[in-house]
Design a protein around this motif. Sequence first.
Motif, PDB file in Angstrom:
ATOM      1  N   LEU A  50       0.901  -1.290   0.125  1.00  9.42           N
ATOM      2  CA  LEU A  50       0.124   0.130  -0.109  1.00  9.42           C
ATOM      3  C   LEU A  50       0.971   1.302  -0.107  1.00  9.42           C
ATOM      4  CD1 LEU A  50      -2.517  -1.282   2.725  1.00  9.42           C
ATOM      5  CD2 LEU A  50      -3.161  -0.890   0.357  1.00  9.42           C
ATOM      6  N   PRO A  51       0.222   2.224  -0.704  1.00  7.06           N
ATOM      7  CA  PRO A  51       1.200   3.557  -0.491  1.00  7.06           C
ATOM      8  C   PRO A  51       1.110   4.151   1.112  1.00  7.06           C
ATOM      9  CG  PRO A  51      -0.417   3.712  -2.335  1.00  7.06           C
ATOM     10  CD  PRO A  51      -0.648   2.503  -1.749  1.00  7.06           C
ATOM     11  N   THR A  52       2.001   4.770   1.334  1.00  2.88           N
ATOM     12  CA  THR A  52       1.978   5.260   2.740  1.00  2.88           C
ATOM     13  C   THR A  52       0.634   6.203   3.018  1.00  2.88           C
ATOM     14  OG1 THR A  52       3.473   6.877   2.173  1.00  2.88           O
ATOM     15  CG2 THR A  52       4.586   5.053   3.016  1.00  2.88           C
TER      16      THR A  52
ATOM     17  N   ALA B   8      -1.988  -3.643   5.678  1.00  8.20           N
ATOM     18  CA  ALA B   8      -2.783  -3.395   6.934  1.00  8.20           C
ATOM     19  C   ALA B   8      -3.565  -4.578   6.950  1.00  8.20           C
ATOM     20  CB  ALA B   8      -4.104  -2.567   6.242  1.00  8.20           C
ATOM     21  N   PHE B   9      -4.329  -5.169   7.824  1.00  6.69           N
ATOM     22  CA  PHE B   9      -4.982  -6.246   8.115  1.00  6.69           C
ATOM     23  C   PHE B   9      -6.539  -5.928   8.270  1.00  6.69           C
ATOM     24  CE2 PHE B   9      -0.807  -7.282  10.036  1.00  6.69           C
ATOM     25  CZ  PHE B   9      -0.626  -8.254   9.281  1.00  6.69           C
ATOM     26  N   VAL B  10      -7.194  -6.712   7.320  1.00  5.24           N
ATOM     27  CA  VAL B  10      -8.751  -6.687   7.186  1.00  5.24           C
ATOM     28  C   VAL B  10      -9.343  -7.665   7.779  1.00  5.24           C
ATOM     29  CG1 VAL B  10     -10.423  -6.422   5.444  1.00  5.24           C
ATOM     30  CG2 VAL B  10      -8.469  -5.302   5.115  1.00  5.24           C
TER      31      VAL B  10
ATOM     32  N   ARG C 196      -0.946  -6.470  -2.877  1.00  2.00           N
ATOM     33  CA  ARG C 196      -1.040  -7.732  -2.639  1.00  2.00           C
ATOM     34  C   ARG C 196      -2.168  -8.159  -1.528  1.00  2.00           C
ATOM     35  NH1 ARG C 196       0.626 -10.726  -5.680  1.00  2.00           N
ATOM     36  NH2 ARG C 196       1.031 -12.461  -4.497  1.00  2.00           N
ATOM     37  N   ALA C 197      -2.944  -9.045  -1.495  1.00  2.00           N
ATOM     38  CA  ALA C 197      -3.728  -9.630  -0.515  1.00  2.00           C
ATOM     39  C   ALA C 197      -3.989 -11.166  -0.426  1.00  2.00           C
ATOM     40  CB  ALA C 197      -5.090  -9.187  -1.248  1.00  2.00           C
TER      41      ALA C 197
END
Length: 137
Positions: free
Chosen positions: A10-12, A48-50, A76-77
Motif C-alpha cells: 500500500l502507498p503510505t 494493513a489487516f482486514v 497484495r492480498a
Amino acid sequence: MSFTVFLGNLPTWVTADDIKQWLAAEDLVADGVKVIRNHETQESKGFAFVEAPTGDEMQAIIRRFDRAPLEDRLLRANPAQPPKGKDVPRGGQPPAPAPAANRVAAQHQRPDRRKRGGKDREQTPRSAFAAELAKVL
C-alpha cells in the motif's frame, strides 16, 4: 476462527477509512481494518489487516484486491499468517525456562568462544595492550 486478510504494498497515504471505502464500493464487508504504522513516526508501513466476517468474504476480498493496481504498484492480498518468531502458542503459556542447574551445566561444557562476524573465534587478545589488560582483569 479468524478470517484476516493481509493487504500489502500500500502507498503510505492509505488510511483505514480509504480501505473501508474501497470495500464498501465493491459491496464487500469487513469487521475491522487496521493499517500498521511506525510507532515513532506514525507513518504507514505499507500494509494493513482486514478482518472479514466469514471465509467466503475473506476470499472475495482477496480476489478483488490481490494484484489490483494502485498508483504505480500492485497490491497484495492473501490470508494473514500468525506472527513469526513467537514461542508462545495461541492461547497457551510461554515455554518454561530451563532449570538453573541445566543452564549452568551447559555453560561449563562449552569452550569459551565469542561470536564475531558470524563466526566462532577463540577468545584471545588482539594486541599486547589487550594481553596486559586481560592479565589485570
